[in-house]
Write a protein that holds these residues in place. Structure first.
Motif, PDB file in Angstrom:
ATOM      1  N   THR A 108       0.836  -1.202   0.000  1.00  0.00           N
ATOM      2  CA  THR A 108       0.000   0.000   0.000  1.00  0.00           C
ATOM      3  C   THR A 108       0.869   1.250   0.000  1.00  0.00           C
ATOM      4  OG1 THR A 108      -1.802  -1.133   1.149  1.00  0.00           O
ATOM      5  CG2 THR A 108      -1.809   1.273   1.237  1.00  0.00           C
ATOM      6  N   ARG A 109       1.914   1.248   0.820  1.00  0.00           N
ATOM      7  CA  ARG A 109       2.836   2.387   0.875  1.00  0.00           C
ATOM      8  C   ARG A 109       3.494   2.623  -0.478  1.00  0.00           C
ATOM      9  NH1 ARG A 109       3.996   1.267   5.899  1.00  0.00           N
ATOM     10  NH2 ARG A 109       5.623  -0.216   5.439  1.00  0.00           N
ATOM     11  N   PHE A 110       3.946   1.536  -1.119  1.00  0.00           N
ATOM     12  CA  PHE A 110       4.596   1.649  -2.428  1.00  0.00           C
ATOM     13  C   PHE A 110       3.622   2.233  -3.454  1.00  0.00           C
ATOM     14  CE2 PHE A 110       5.532  -0.090  -6.655  1.00  0.00           C
ATOM     15  CZ  PHE A 110       6.805   0.426  -6.847  1.00  0.00           C
ATOM     16  N   VAL A 111       2.418   1.686  -3.509  1.00  0.00           N
ATOM     17  CA  VAL A 111       1.423   2.168  -4.471  1.00  0.00           C
ATOM     18  C   VAL A 111       1.097   3.635  -4.183  1.00  0.00           C
ATOM     19  CG1 VAL A 111      -0.955   1.908  -5.309  1.00  0.00           C
ATOM     20  CG2 VAL A 111       0.472  -0.122  -4.929  1.00  0.00           C
ATOM     21  N   ALA A 112       0.949   3.986  -2.919  1.00  0.00           N
ATOM     22  CA  ALA A 112       0.634   5.368  -2.547  1.00  0.00           C
ATOM     23  C   ALA A 112       1.742   6.324  -2.994  1.00  0.00           C
ATOM     24  CB  ALA A 112       0.421   5.467  -1.039  1.00  0.00           C
ATOM     25  N   GLU A 113       2.993   5.920  -2.773  1.00  0.00           N
ATOM     26  CA  GLU A 113       4.119   6.762  -3.183  1.00  0.00           C
ATOM     27  C   GLU A 113       4.166   6.931  -4.699  1.00  0.00           C
ATOM     28  OE1 GLU A 113       7.579   4.844  -1.591  1.00  0.00           O
ATOM     29  OE2 GLU A 113       7.037   5.346   0.476  1.00  0.00           O
ATOM     30  N   GLN A 114       3.907   5.855  -5.423  1.00  0.00           N
ATOM     31  CA  GLN A 114       4.001   5.893  -6.880  1.00  0.00           C
ATOM     32  C   GLN A 114       2.826   6.625  -7.528  1.00  0.00           C
ATOM     33  OE1 GLN A 114       6.775   4.784  -8.568  1.00  0.00           O
ATOM     34  NE2 GLN A 114       7.537   4.552  -6.499  1.00  0.00           N
ATOM     35  N   THR A 115       1.663   6.548  -6.913  1.00  0.00           N
ATOM     36  CA  THR A 115       0.465   7.133  -7.528  1.00  0.00           C
ATOM     37  C   THR A 115       0.028   8.433  -6.848  1.00  0.00           C
ATOM     38  OG1 THR A 115      -1.029   5.852  -6.116  1.00  0.00           O
ATOM     39  CG2 THR A 115      -0.390   4.866  -8.238  1.00  0.00           C
ATOM     40  N   ARG A 116       0.673   8.767  -5.742  1.00  0.00           N
ATOM     41  CA  ARG A 116       0.306   9.957  -4.961  1.00  0.00           C
ATOM     42  C   ARG A 116      -1.177   9.932  -4.557  1.00  0.00           C
ATOM     43  NH1 ARG A 116       4.305  11.189  -8.299  1.00  0.00           N
ATOM     44  NH2 ARG A 116       5.960  12.637  -7.744  1.00  0.00           N
ATOM     45  N   THR A 117      -1.607   8.747  -4.141  1.00  0.00           N
ATOM     46  CA  THR A 117      -2.981   8.561  -3.676  1.00  0.00           C
ATOM     47  C   THR A 117      -2.938   7.738  -2.389  1.00  0.00           C
ATOM     48  OG1 THR A 117      -3.290   6.477  -4.864  1.00  0.00           O
ATOM     49  CG2 THR A 117      -3.888   8.508  -6.039  1.00  0.00           C
ATOM     50  N   SER A 118      -4.094   7.452  -1.850  1.00  0.00           N
ATOM     51  CA  SER A 118      -4.210   6.583  -0.673  1.00  0.00           C
ATOM     52  C   SER A 118      -5.117   5.417  -1.035  1.00  0.00           C
ATOM     53  CB  SER A 118      -4.782   7.358   0.513  1.00  0.00           C
ATOM     54  OG  SER A 118      -3.948   8.430   0.842  1.00  0.00           O
ATOM     55  N   PRO A 119      -4.564   4.402  -1.704  1.00  0.00           N
ATOM     56  CA  PRO A 119      -5.408   3.287  -2.150  1.00  0.00           C
ATOM     57  C   PRO A 119      -5.887   2.415  -0.996  1.00  0.00           C
ATOM     58  CG  PRO A 119      -3.114   2.758  -2.510  1.00  0.00           C
ATOM     59  CD  PRO A 119      -3.157   4.189  -2.016  1.00  0.00           C
ATOM     60  N   GLU A 120      -7.087   1.877  -1.167  1.00  0.00           N
ATOM     61  CA  GLU A 120      -7.611   0.883  -0.226  1.00  0.00           C
ATOM     62  C   GLU A 120      -7.028  -0.469  -0.614  1.00  0.00           C
ATOM     63  OE1 GLU A 120      -9.598   1.479   2.412  1.00  0.00           O
ATOM     64  OE2 GLU A 120      -9.473   3.615   1.925  1.00  0.00           O
TER      65      GLU A 120
ATOM     66  N   ALA B  52       2.246  -1.909 -13.814  1.00  0.00           N
ATOM     67  CA  ALA B  52       2.191  -3.327 -13.457  1.00  0.00           C
ATOM     68  C   ALA B  52       3.603  -3.920 -13.451  1.00  0.00           C
ATOM     69  CB  ALA B  52       1.291  -4.089 -14.419  1.00  0.00           C
ATOM     70  N   MET B  53       4.422  -3.524 -14.411  1.00  0.00           N
ATOM     71  CA  MET B  53       5.797  -4.031 -14.445  1.00  0.00           C
ATOM     72  C   MET B  53       6.593  -3.507 -13.247  1.00  0.00           C
ATOM     73  SD  MET B  53       5.536  -6.151 -16.732  1.00  0.00           S
ATOM     74  CE  MET B  53       7.160  -6.782 -16.408  1.00  0.00           C
ATOM     75  N   GLN B  54       6.350  -2.265 -12.846  1.00  0.00           N
ATOM     76  CA  GLN B  54       6.995  -1.734 -11.646  1.00  0.00           C
ATOM     77  C   GLN B  54       6.578  -2.547 -10.420  1.00  0.00           C
ATOM     78  OE1 GLN B  54       5.701   2.484 -12.368  1.00  0.00           O
ATOM     79  NE2 GLN B  54       7.737   2.881 -11.495  1.00  0.00           N
ATOM     80  N   LEU B  55       5.320  -2.920 -10.374  1.00  0.00           N
ATOM     81  CA  LEU B  55       4.825  -3.727  -9.259  1.00  0.00           C
ATOM     82  C   LEU B  55       5.521  -5.081  -9.214  1.00  0.00           C
ATOM     83  CD1 LEU B  55       1.030  -2.889  -9.537  1.00  0.00           C
ATOM     84  CD2 LEU B  55       2.549  -2.242  -7.655  1.00  0.00           C
ATOM     85  N   VAL B  56       5.698  -5.702 -10.370  1.00  0.00           N
ATOM     86  CA  VAL B  56       6.399  -6.993 -10.437  1.00  0.00           C
ATOM     87  C   VAL B  56       7.801  -6.845  -9.874  1.00  0.00           C
ATOM     88  CG1 VAL B  56       7.372  -8.743 -11.980  1.00  0.00           C
ATOM     89  CG2 VAL B  56       5.053  -7.895 -12.375  1.00  0.00           C
TER      90      VAL B  56
END
Length: 85
Positions: free
Chosen positions: A9-21, A37-41
């Motif tokens: 969640t922290r990684f996604v939030a940093e990359q997208t500048r959001t607060s994902p559920e 998606a490739m960054q996530l992999v």
């Protein structure tokens, strides 16, 4: 598993500048695309010492933070089981 959810969640939030559920569909909501998606992999492989390949490279495994955490848990369990042989 909660720690994995928090870290992803922290990684996604940093990359997208959001607060994902944790159960938010990152692709349907437009937070993720094929490049992300490739960054996530890469993030999952480097952070959790797993290899995401072949059938595990399905969009469904990366759709939500929870699905990515489940993938990490399964890959780590498979790796541990394989090293016990």
């Amino acid at each position: 598993m909660d720690a994995v959810v928090d870290e992803i969640t922290r990684f996604v939030a940093e990359q997208t500048r959001t607060s994902p559920e944790a159960d938010q569909d990152l692709f349907t909501t437009g937070l993720a695309n094929s490049m992300f998606a490739m960054q996530l992999v890469v993030f999952l492989e480097q952070s959790y010492s797993v290899t995401v390949a072949g059938p595990d490279l399905q969009l469904s495994n990366f759709r939500t933070v929870k699905s990515m955490a489940a993938l990490v848990g399964r890959l780590q369990a498979e790796s541990a089981a394989g090293s016990d042989v």
